[in-house]
Scaffold this active site. Structure first.
Site, PDB file in Angstrom:
ATOM      1  N   LEU A  84      -1.839   7.249   1.803  1.00 14.02           N
ATOM      2  CA  LEU A  84      -1.555   8.077   2.892  1.00 14.02           C
ATOM      3  C   LEU A  84      -0.167   7.588   3.774  1.00 14.02           C
ATOM      4  CD1 LEU A  84      -2.054  10.512   4.972  1.00 14.02           C
ATOM      5  CD2 LEU A  84      -3.777   9.045   5.724  1.00 14.02           C
ATOM      6  N   HIS A 122     -11.795  11.521   4.520  1.00  8.15           N
ATOM      7  CA  HIS A 122     -11.897  11.491   5.946  1.00  8.15           C
ATOM      8  C   HIS A 122     -12.067  13.013   6.148  1.00  8.15           C
ATOM      9  CE1 HIS A 122     -11.365   7.481   7.517  1.00  8.15           C
ATOM     10  NE2 HIS A 122     -10.401   7.507   6.677  1.00  8.15           N
ATOM     11  N   ASP A 134     -22.933  11.199  12.608  1.00  7.06           N
ATOM     12  CA  ASP A 134     -21.780  11.630  13.482  1.00  7.06           C
ATOM     13  C   ASP A 134     -20.773  10.398  13.429  1.00  7.06           C
ATOM     14  OD1 ASP A 134     -22.314  14.219  14.674  1.00  7.06           O
ATOM     15  OD2 ASP A 134     -23.154  13.262  16.205  1.00  7.06           O
ATOM     16  N   ASN A 136      -6.531   8.313  13.889  1.00  8.53           N
ATOM     17  CA  ASN A 136      -7.114   8.729  12.555  1.00  8.53           C
ATOM     18  C   ASN A 136      -5.894   9.392  12.218  1.00  8.53           C
ATOM     19  OD1 ASN A 136      -9.539   7.872  13.518  1.00  8.53           O
ATOM     20  ND2 ASN A 136     -10.554   9.543  12.673  1.00  8.53           N
ATOM     21  N   TYR A 154     -16.037  -2.458   7.064  1.00 11.42           N
ATOM     22  CA  TYR A 154     -14.656  -2.116   7.206  1.00 11.42           C
ATOM     23  C   TYR A 154     -14.155  -2.499   8.328  1.00 11.42           C
ATOM     24  CZ  TYR A 154     -10.295   0.646   7.004  1.00 11.42           C
ATOM     25  OH  TYR A 154      -9.098   1.049   7.067  1.00 11.42           O
ATOM     26  N   PRO A 211      -3.743   2.230  14.559  1.00 10.28           N
ATOM     27  CA  PRO A 211      -3.316   3.923  14.518  1.00 10.28           C
ATOM     28  C   PRO A 211      -4.511   4.597  14.809  1.00 10.28           C
ATOM     29  CG  PRO A 211      -3.618   2.942  12.320  1.00 10.28           C
ATOM     30  CD  PRO A 211      -3.895   1.623  13.240  1.00 10.28           C
ATOM     31  N   ARG A 260     -12.304  13.027  17.713  1.00  9.33           N
ATOM     32  CA  ARG A 260     -11.340  12.214  17.205  1.00  9.33           C
ATOM     33  C   ARG A 260      -9.971  12.397  17.780  1.00  9.33           C
ATOM     34  NH1 ARG A 260     -15.495  10.156  16.274  1.00  9.33           N
ATOM     35  NH2 ARG A 260     -16.457   9.686  14.551  1.00  9.33           N
ATOM     36  N   TRP A 299     -20.207  18.223   8.458  1.00  9.70           N
ATOM     37  CA  TRP A 299     -21.245  17.342   8.461  1.00  9.70           C
ATOM     38  C   TRP A 299     -21.567  16.770  10.072  1.00  9.70           C
ATOM     39  CZ3 TRP A 299     -18.847  13.304   4.571  1.00  9.70           C
ATOM     40  CH2 TRP A 299     -18.962  13.913   3.282  1.00  9.70           C
ATOM     41  N   GLY A 319       0.789  -1.219  -0.021  1.00 13.03           N
ATOM     42  CA  GLY A 319       0.036  -0.131  -0.188  1.00 13.03           C
ATOM     43  C   GLY A 319       0.748   1.308   0.042  1.00 13.03           C
ATOM     44  N   LYS A 321     -10.727  -5.155   9.080  1.00 16.14           N
ATOM     45  CA  LYS A 321      -9.487  -4.887   9.722  1.00 16.14           C
ATOM     46  C   LYS A 321      -9.547  -5.779  11.105  1.00 16.14           C
ATOM     47  CE  LYS A 321      -7.041  -1.963   8.467  1.00 16.14           C
ATOM     48  NZ  LYS A 321      -6.106  -2.127   7.293  1.00 16.14           N
ATOM     49  N   GLY A 335       1.240   4.464   3.568  1.00 17.27           N
ATOM     50  CA  GLY A 335       2.461   3.897   2.935  1.00 17.27           C
ATOM     51  C   GLY A 335       3.468   4.961   2.502  1.00 17.27           C
ATOM     52  N   SER A 378      -7.272  -0.745  12.659  1.00 16.04           N
ATOM     53  CA  SER A 378      -7.788   0.430  12.504  1.00 16.04           C
ATOM     54  C   SER A 378      -8.529   0.935  13.957  1.00 16.04           C
ATOM     55  CB  SER A 378      -8.973   0.606  11.431  1.00 16.04           C
ATOM     56  OG  SER A 378      -9.801   1.610  11.489  1.00 16.04           O
ATOM     57  N   SER A 379      -8.495   1.996  14.106  1.00 18.34           N
ATOM     58  CA  SER A 379      -9.502   2.345  15.409  1.00 18.34           C
ATOM     59  C   SER A 379     -10.923   2.132  15.289  1.00 18.34           C
ATOM     60  CB  SER A 379      -8.777   3.901  15.942  1.00 18.34           C
ATOM     61  OG  SER A 379      -9.333   4.830  15.043  1.00 18.34           O
ATOM     62  N   CYS A 380     -11.397   2.104  14.154  1.00 18.88           N
ATOM     63  CA  CYS A 380     -12.831   1.733  13.889  1.00 18.88           C
ATOM     64  C   CYS A 380     -13.171   0.377  14.361  1.00 18.88           C
ATOM     65  CB  CYS A 380     -12.979   1.656  12.266  1.00 18.88           C
ATOM     66  SG  CYS A 380     -12.816   2.999  11.475  1.00 18.88           S
TER      67      CYS A 380
HETATM   68  P1  GDP Z   1     -14.739   8.291  10.927  1.00 16.76           P
HETATM   69  O1  GDP Z   1     -13.653   8.847  12.055  1.00 16.76           O
HETATM   70  O2  GDP Z   1     -14.329   6.971  10.616  1.00 16.76           O
HETATM   71  O3  GDP Z   1     -16.112   8.976  11.674  1.00 16.76           O
HETATM   72  O4  GDP Z   1     -14.391   8.971   9.754  1.00 16.76           O
HETATM   73  P2  GDP Z   1     -14.445  10.652   8.985  1.00 16.76           P
HETATM   74  O5  GDP Z   1     -13.276  11.384   9.211  1.00 16.76           O
HETATM   75  O6  GDP Z   1     -15.277  10.683   7.812  1.00 16.76           O
HETATM   76  O7  GDP Z   1     -15.459  11.491  10.089  1.00 16.76           O
HETATM   77  C1  GDP Z   1     -15.304  11.813  11.435  1.00 16.76           C
HETATM   78  C2  GDP Z   1     -16.105  13.008  11.988  1.00 16.76           C
HETATM   79  O8  GDP Z   1     -16.322  14.183  11.062  1.00 16.76           O
HETATM   80  C3  GDP Z   1     -17.866  12.472  11.547  1.00 16.76           C
HETATM   81  O9  GDP Z   1     -18.372  12.702  12.828  1.00 16.76           O
HETATM   82  C4  GDP Z   1     -18.303  13.235  10.410  1.00 16.76           C
HETATM   83  O10 GDP Z   1     -19.686  13.467  10.139  1.00 16.76           O
HETATM   84  C5  GDP Z   1     -17.418  14.544  10.488  1.00 16.76           C
HETATM   85  N1  GDP Z   1     -17.165  15.364   9.533  1.00 16.76           N
HETATM   86  C6  GDP Z   1     -17.799  16.873   9.330  1.00 16.76           C
HETATM   87  N2  GDP Z   1     -17.444  17.245   8.319  1.00 16.76           N
HETATM   88  C7  GDP Z   1     -16.850  16.156   7.506  1.00 16.76           C
HETATM   89  C8  GDP Z   1     -16.485  16.129   5.882  1.00 16.76           C
HETATM   90  O11 GDP Z   1     -16.381  17.131   5.375  1.00 16.76           O
HETATM   91  N3  GDP Z   1     -16.144  15.077   5.589  1.00 16.76           N
HETATM   92  C9  GDP Z   1     -16.051  13.943   6.653  1.00 16.76           C
HETATM   93  N4  GDP Z   1     -15.541  12.788   5.908  1.00 16.76           N
HETATM   94  N5  GDP Z   1     -16.320  13.928   7.878  1.00 16.76           N
HETATM   95  C10 GDP Z   1     -16.960  15.091   8.217  1.00 16.76           C
END
Ligand code: GDP
Length: 320
Positions: A15, A180, A270, A166, A137, A164, A210, A203, A11, A141, A17, A108-110
């Site tokens: 990012l 992300h 969220d 995020n 996903y 890791p 995080r 969003w 990979g 992992k 790799g 992954s932390s997910c």
């Molecule tokens: P996660 O850490 O696996 O949940 O992945 P993300 O990095 O996609 O999202 C982290 C958080 O950021 C979530 O609560 C999203 O709703 C929020 N978020 C806010 N704005 C954005 C955006 O523009 N893109 C993404 N990917 N997430 C967003």
């Protein structure tokens, strides 16, 4: 691992790799095999087997497999799960078959339960349901993690797993929808600044938290555990910046120079409420990250401008 060791980063063009290859070189490990564009198709077992037979890597970092943000996880769960499972199974098996000296698998932390106590400790893995938005996903992992333990148990394979925080940085996916949160907001704030947009909608509620780790620091942590950690138990790669999404958005807006309004689109999910890692075991071994969050964001934005924006402008000129 020494300066003549044959090292493969699976990979290597994404990012983590890409950061790993850069940090390996910077630390004098220059005998890298299978660098992009010479990587085999990891979803194809024959290509992976032929590659290991020909190149005989001694140390393997498994940072392979597609990933994406919350929307990508909801839109393509089958692709994310299938590709991650296939690639991991092929690389881990070939590494065992060819007797590599050590393999580090990045989970992954997910993969922690949605409501795991914070900060998340390795003991919490598999103690509760996963976050539904990224279950497929996360399960792939988790399967990779257990697969490494299984090879260790059955064959005594020298395979370790790290989890890791995020990650973000250069070479990330900066698409507006599938990325992300950090690269997604870097793009959206950049575009909003360029066209004088008065408001950017973040969003979700902005309240999830995080833990962010710069890809260069994460790569250094991977090198560190490859050299200093051995064991059946996964190890968290944390100690990064923990922030709410609202504060993350404000920090990115400041770095990009966007001065408009931020609002919250609560019709978007969220995801996990909290995702901080317990970094004590890594700290005890002697590693902590070194790049301040603002510096890492600024470097990331600079890379985005010099690479993605420059390329997109070139493509747009060609299309005219
Ligand atoms: P996660 O850490 O696996 O949940 O992945 P993300 O990095 O996609 O999202 C982290 C958080 O950021 C979530 O609560 C999203 O709703 C929020 N978020 C806010 N704005 C954005 C955006 O523009 N893109 C993404 N990917 N997430 C967003």
């Amino acid at each position: 691992m020494n300066e003549t060791s044959r090292i493969y980063v699976a990979g290597g063009d994404a990012l983590i790799g890409a950061a790993l290859r850069e940090r390996l070189r910077a630390n004098g490990y220059t005998n890298l095999v299978g660098e992009p564009p010479g990587e085999p198709d990891l979803a194809c077992p024959w290509q992976v087997e032929d590659f290991f037979a020909a190149e005989r890597p001694e140390y393997v970092f498994v940072a392979a497999g597609p990933s994406g943000g919350i929307r990508a996880n909801q839109s393509y769960p089958a692709r994310l799960m299938r590709d991650n499972l296939l690639m991991t199974v092929h690389v881990v098996h070939a590494a065992h078959h060819h007797g590599v000296s050590k393999l580090l698998y990045l989970a992954s932390s997910c993969s922690y339960p949605r409501l795991a106590p914070q900060p998340m400790r390795v003991a919490s893995l598999m103690t509760g349901p996963l976050e539904p938005t990224n279950e497929a996903y996360a399960m792939a992992k988790l399967a990779g993690l257990v697969l490494c333990q299984a090879y260790r148990r059955q064959y005594g394979a020298p395979f370790i797993t790290a989890i890791p925080a995020n990650a973000f940085g250069p070479h990330d996916d900066f698409s507006a929808e599938d990325s992300h949160v950090i690269p997604g907001l870097v793009r959206r704030f950049h575009e909003a600044r360029c066209c004088g947009q008065a408001e950017v909608r973040i969003w979700g509620s902005g309240s999830p938290r995080r833990e962010f780790l710069y890809s260069r620091d994460l790569a250094d942590a991977c090198l560190f555990v490859m050299r200093n950690y051995d064991g059946d138990k996964p190890i968290n790669l944390g100690g990064g910046q923990e922030l709410s999404i609202a504060d993350t958005a404000s920090a990115i807006a400041a770095v990009v120079g966007y001065r408009g309004r931020l609002s919250f689109d609560t019709s978007r999910p969220d995801g996990m409420p909290l995702k901080g890692l317990d970094a004590q075991p890594l700290r005890k071994l002697g590693w902590t990250p070194s790049t301040p969050f603002r510096t890492a964001l600024a470097e990331t934005y600079d890379w985005f401008l010099r690479n993605i924006v420059t390329q997109e402008n070139r493509d747009a000129r060609k299309a005219v």
